[in-house]
Design a protein around this motif. Structure first.
Motif, PDB file in Angstrom:
ATOM      1  N   VAL A  22       0.946  -1.131   0.151  1.00  0.00           N
ATOM      2  CA  VAL A  22       0.033  -0.059  -0.053  1.00  0.00           C
ATOM      3  C   VAL A  22       0.873   1.229   0.025  1.00  0.00           C
ATOM      4  N   LYS A  23       0.476   2.226  -1.017  1.00  0.00           N
ATOM      5  CA  LYS A  23       1.108   3.451  -0.710  1.00  0.00           C
ATOM      6  C   LYS A  23       0.100   4.570  -1.006  1.00  0.00           C
ATOM      7  N   GLU A  24       0.286   5.383   0.321  1.00  0.00           N
ATOM      8  CA  GLU A  24      -0.638   6.627   0.360  1.00  0.00           C
ATOM      9  C   GLU A  24       0.177   7.919   0.452  1.00  0.00           C
ATOM     10  N   GLN A  29      -5.910   8.057   1.053  1.00  0.00           N
ATOM     11  CA  GLN A  29      -6.102   8.149  -0.286  1.00  0.00           C
ATOM     12  C   GLN A  29      -4.846   7.336  -1.102  1.00  0.00           C
ATOM     13  N   PRO A  30      -5.297   6.052  -0.829  1.00  0.00           N
ATOM     14  CA  PRO A  30      -3.871   5.164  -1.485  1.00  0.00           C
ATOM     15  C   PRO A  30      -3.920   5.048  -2.916  1.00  0.00           C
ATOM     16  N   PRO A  68       7.042   2.839   1.128  1.00  0.00           N
ATOM     17  CA  PRO A  68       5.546   2.413   1.432  1.00  0.00           C
ATOM     18  C   PRO A  68       4.808   2.703   2.670  1.00  0.00           C
ATOM     19  N   THR A  69       3.621   2.682   2.316  1.00  0.00           N
ATOM     20  CA  THR A  69       2.963   2.870   3.573  1.00  0.00           C
ATOM     21  C   THR A  69       2.561   1.689   4.246  1.00  0.00           C
ATOM     22  N   ALA A  70       2.321   0.555   3.639  1.00  0.00           N
ATOM     23  CA  ALA A  70       2.059  -0.617   4.240  1.00  0.00           C
ATOM     24  C   ALA A  70       2.581  -1.890   3.296  1.00  0.00           C
ATOM     25  N   GLY A  71       2.679  -3.105   4.007  1.00  0.00           N
ATOM     26  CA  GLY A  71       3.202  -4.479   3.077  1.00  0.00           C
ATOM     27  C   GLY A  71       4.395  -4.514   3.157  1.00  0.00           C
TER      28      GLY A  71
END
Length: 263
Positions: A22-24, A29-30, A68-71
């Motif tokens: 995930v990237k925001e 607002q991904p 990255p935001t998550a993952g």
């Protein structure tokens, strides 16, 4: 729309495995919405999709030009998303990057730009004095032959055509001795003939060295011609993952939207 391939699992090895990426850029607002993807050890994977769907962000998350935001970003079993400092710099040495706008040092010669690919491997004082090992210099000359630029070693980068600059960019990436090559729109600034030549070089060099290539590309025809696998993205999701011959018009309409643009 043909569904994407199943999420990565322990029975599906690959050079690169993305899990729930995930990237925001703005909270809530991904741009990337939970990408699951496995890049195999060989061949060229082409990522296609409309502008703004996250293709370049995906490439830049992989090499950590974007955080990255998550993952997870598992590269040879190491999670790049968790690295920082020296471990991240070491990991990046193993990832060759080819940029849309070449990213060359314009005032330096072709040879000097190629040797920039060795900056992560030589002491800082050698790089400052431009005293690279002879083995690196000889390898750079061999790579110039491989990309069709024999005799260009002393030419300044700003004296080259777009296609020639991209060849230098590819050779510089190979100088890193990478375990994977990422290319962000490597043909978007080139004419059709140069675009085909650049894709041919990427495929051939990757095959010769046994490394996978991931290319973010707008040109669907080039993707079909040169990729061993195509990943179609839309709205920050993977909506197609399969062989070029399986990419049907209905898939393209689903990826790019609309009903009549293919006719």
């Amino acid at each position: 729309m043909r569904p994407a391939m199943p999420a990565p699992g322990p029975g599906r090895p690959g050079a690169l495995v993305l899990r729930g990426l995930v990237k925001e850029y703005r909270p809530g607002q991904p741009v990337l919405r939970g990408i699951d993807l496995v890049v195999p050890d060989t061949g060229l994977t082409a990522i296609i999709g409309p502008s703004g769907t996250g293709k370049s962000t995906l490439i830049r998350c992989i090499n950590r030009l974007v955080q990255p935001t998550a993952g997870e970003i598992l590269f040879r079993g190491e999670d790049l998303a968790k690295l920082s400092g020296r471990p991240l710099r070491r990991a990046r040495r193993r990832i060759g990057m080819v940029f849309q706008e070449y990213n060359l040092v314009e005032r330096l010669s072709v040879m000097e730009n190629l040797l920039c690919g060795r900056l992560g491997y030589v002491p800082a004082w050698r790089a400052w004095l431009r005293r690279f090992p002879q083995a690196d210099v000889e390898r750079a000359f061999d790579l110039l032959d491989s990309v069709g630029l024999s005799g260009f070693a002393t030419r300044r980068a700003d004296a080259l055509s777009g296609g020639q600059r991209q060849r230098v960019g590819i050779a510089r990436a190979i100088m890193q001795e990478p375990e994977i090559i990422l290319a962000d729109e490597p043909t978007s600034s080139l004419d059709p003939k140069s675009s085909v030549e650049i894709m041919e070089i990427l495929v051939q060099l990757a095959a010769d060295r046994g490394v996978p290539v991931v290319v973010n590309i707008h040109n669907v025809a080039l993707a079909r011609r040169f990729a061993s696998r195509i990943v179609g993205m839309s709205g920050g999701h993977v909506v197609y993952d399969g062989p070029p011959e399986g990419l049907a018009d209905q898939d393209l309409r689903g990826i790019y939207g609309g009903e009549n643009w293919l006719e």
